[in-house]
Design an enzyme around this catalytic site. Structure first.
Site, PDB file in Angstrom:
ATOM      1  N   ASP A  26      43.796  36.654  15.032  1.00  0.00           N
ATOM      2  CA  ASP A  26      44.610  36.829  13.821  1.00  0.00           C
ATOM      3  C   ASP A  26      45.009  38.284  13.602  1.00  0.00           C
ATOM      4  O   ASP A  26      45.609  38.617  12.586  1.00  0.00           O
ATOM      5  CB  ASP A  26      43.867  36.294  12.591  1.00  0.00           C
ATOM      6  CG  ASP A  26      42.528  36.987  12.354  1.00  0.00           C
ATOM      7  OD1 ASP A  26      42.155  37.880  13.156  1.00  0.00           O
ATOM      8  OD2 ASP A  26      41.836  36.630  11.377  1.00  0.00           O
ATOM      9  N   CYS A  64      32.282  59.067  30.313  1.00  0.00           N
ATOM     10  CA  CYS A  64      33.447  58.182  30.254  1.00  0.00           C
ATOM     11  C   CYS A  64      33.648  57.436  31.578  1.00  0.00           C
ATOM     12  O   CYS A  64      34.017  56.253  31.591  1.00  0.00           O
ATOM     13  CB  CYS A  64      34.704  58.984  29.929  1.00  0.00           C
ATOM     14  SG  CYS A  64      34.664  59.816  28.340  1.00  0.00           S
TER      15      CYS A  64
END
Length: 223
Positions: free
Chosen positions: A139, A46
């Site tokens: 959108d 990570c």
């Protein structure tokens, strides 16, 4: 990934982050977005991923893409971890990254979005968050999702490449072939008639001759 499919409106969740409380749609505003999840703070893979994401922040910004990360620890932990991430990048050990990290310490968002990895668990036997990538359009609909196991780091150059493809094909009636990169030839969509294709793509349409005699492999310079 259960719960959300391509074309679905992405959940307008509220979350605490390293930049304060956000509502996801408001955070994106009229930008594209990429949400990438991480199994846990202070873990090796990570740290390399968030370091790479931070180094590429300018590339995402050029594409009008807002990044946001998620990990299953607290904001306080995220801020401490950010110092390690910046140090990994050879930068001063600051708590500031070019994107917020969501605190999902109760795993509520991970469960809602189907992010849990059943094969990777913490010391208490609780599933860790998988390495998910969600790309969301202006959108607010899901345009792409990729799911990696916790043990496999992501390729952020590939994430940029697919964003380039998504943004191009949202505006132009083309598709991008295997291993496409910006500037490479594109494919003419099969549903565009030949005469219309000539008008749409004045730089020319090249059709590959195939044994079947079918004229479906049509290329054009990137519009």
């Amino acid at each position: 990934m259960p719960g959300i499919l391509l074309g679905d409106v992405f959940p307008n969740f509220e979350a605490n982050t390293t930049l304060g409380k956000i509502t996801f749609h408001d955070y994106l505003d009229d930008s594209w977005g990429v949400l990438f999840s991480h199994p846990k703070d202070y873990t090796p893979v990570c740290t390399t991923e968030l370091g790479r994401a931070a180094r590429l922040a300018g590339e995402f910004q050029k594409r009008n893409v807002k990044m946001i990360a998620l990990s299953i620890d607290s904001v306080e932990d995220h801020l401490g971890w950010s110092k390690d991430i910046n140090s990994y990048n050879g930068e001063p050990a600051s708590t500031t990254l070019p994107f917020p990290i969501i605190a999902d310490d109760k795993r509520e968002l991970a469960i809602q979005l189907g992010m849990l990895d059943p094969d990777e668990r913490d010391k208490d036997g609780i599933p860790l968050t998988a390495r998910c990538v969600f790309i969301v359009g202006p959108d607010k609909r899901l345009k792409l999702s990729i799911l990696y196991p916790a043990t496999t780091g992501r390729n952020f150059d590939e994430i940029l490449r697919v964003i380039d493809s998504l943004q191009l094909t949202a505006q132009k009636r083309v598709a991008t072939p295997v291993d496409w990169k910006p500037g490479d030839r594109c494919m003419v969509l099969p549903n565009i008639p030949e005469e219309e294709a000539k008008a749409l793509f004045p730089d020319g349409v090249f059709t590959k001759d195939l044994p079947s005699g079918k004229k479906y492999l049509r290329y054009t310079p990137q519009p």
